[in-house]
Design an enzyme around this catalytic site. Sequence first.
Site, short mmCIF file in Angstrom:
data_model
loop_
_atom_site.label_atom_id
_atom_site.label_comp_id
_atom_site.label_asym_id
_atom_site.label_seq_id
_atom_site.Cartn_x
_atom_site.Cartn_y
_atom_site.Cartn_z
N ASP A 1 9.31 2.79 1.74
CA ASP A 1 8.14 3.53 2.21
C ASP A 1 8.01 3.30 3.71
OD1 ASP A 1 5.68 4.49 2.91
OD2 ASP A 1 4.62 3.69 1.16
N LYS B 1 2.51 10.14 8.11
CA LYS B 1 1.81 9.67 9.31
C LYS B 1 2.28 10.29 10.63
CE LYS B 1 -0.91 5.95 7.66
NZ LYS B 1 -0.62 5.32 6.38
N PHE C 1 0.86 -1.19 0.00
CA PHE C 1 0.00 0.00 0.00
C PHE C 1 0.89 1.23 0.00
CE2 PHE C 1 -2.25 3.58 1.77
CZ PHE C 1 -3.44 3.55 1.05
#
Length: 385
Positions: free
Chosen positions: A218, A247, A132
């Site tokens: 990532d 995040k 993702f």
Amino acid sequence: MSQEEVFEKEKRYMMPVYKRPRIVIESGRGAKVTDYTGKEYIDCVAGIAVNAVGYSHPVVLKALKEQADKLMHISNLYYTEPQVRLAEKLSAISGMAKSFFCNSGAESVEAALKLAIKTTGKHKFIATEGSFHGRTIGSLSATFGTRLRAVFEPLLVQDVKFVPYNDAAAIGAVIDKDTAAVILEPIQGESGVIVPSGGYLKAVRDICDDKGVLLILDEIQTGFGRTGKWFCKDHEGVEPDIMTLAKAMGAGFPIGAMLAKEGIEFEASEHGSTFGGNPLACATALAAIKVIEAEKLVARSKELGEYFMDAVGIGSNPIVKELRGKGLMIAIELTKPCAEIVADALERGILINCTSNNVIRLVPPLVISKDELDAVISVLRELIK
Ligand SMILES: *Cc1c(COP(=O)(O)O)cnc(C)c1O
């Protein structure tokens, strides 16, 4: 506004993108949030691994308020100090050379893909099954699976090959002369906290070096102490060419960054962002990082994660397929869908969520107290019978 009015207006005026439980969260403090009825929850979702330093941290709030009083936004047409301070700090904690600031995870992935194309002059990427990387067209192109992609296919970016995760040789086998970069998560988050075997990242690094392609890690979900190291790459001492962050970076204030090692960078006008790295976001992110340092939350994540794994005691349960994770990034994979358990936990004042249908993901604030974690453990033990 009453809770019912919130539900009603959401339905009437908002696109129905999100499926959510029928509670309205009003405030948060530490690792707890409170809803409109006054009910408190211990939050093991943390705004999807964002609120690492918890809610309403006084140091973060102070930095936010002080910067808001001075200057919220000016654009990147001018210099500002919070930006350079944050970039310097990111280099110190990550070992990467330089930063580009943006506003979200997907945007940092976009920047990474663009930088890889510009650096190599090539256009093909290799990503992993279960990945993702975001919802924008570019980042979605590197995201696996029909669930998120089907209605948008064929995507604008089609030169992405997917190979099985945790299989370095599979990457080596599909790299060709047009491959710009390999992009992967050091632990797959959204597909259910998939932890690869030790040595995987290092093997991928070696293959990338050998074949002359870039490695993009990532770390949007795994960064900032979540897995018990500042960054997940640090468990294996692997240095990517490009790293994406977001995040937890801004303690709840939207900010992302794309970092690269020396010699890999955009030149003037090759990329940009109006909001990216604005003074308010950067001052807040800097405060968040300082809190993680001052309160030793990276070590705390490791300790509490290990404590949870030992204490939860559900390993040999027929509905538990696997308990896995690193630091406070934990998954309980069930042999059945977990929606009911998530709903029951909510009822008992614990927020957890479900990734990929049958995986309970726990990514609580790193400041969660031992007592709070014990409360979570005791509810989980009861619910997972
Ligand atoms: C959440 C996430 C993204 C996307 O971030 P957004 O801020 O939602 O755009 C990308 N990659 C990983 C690994 C993530 O966990």
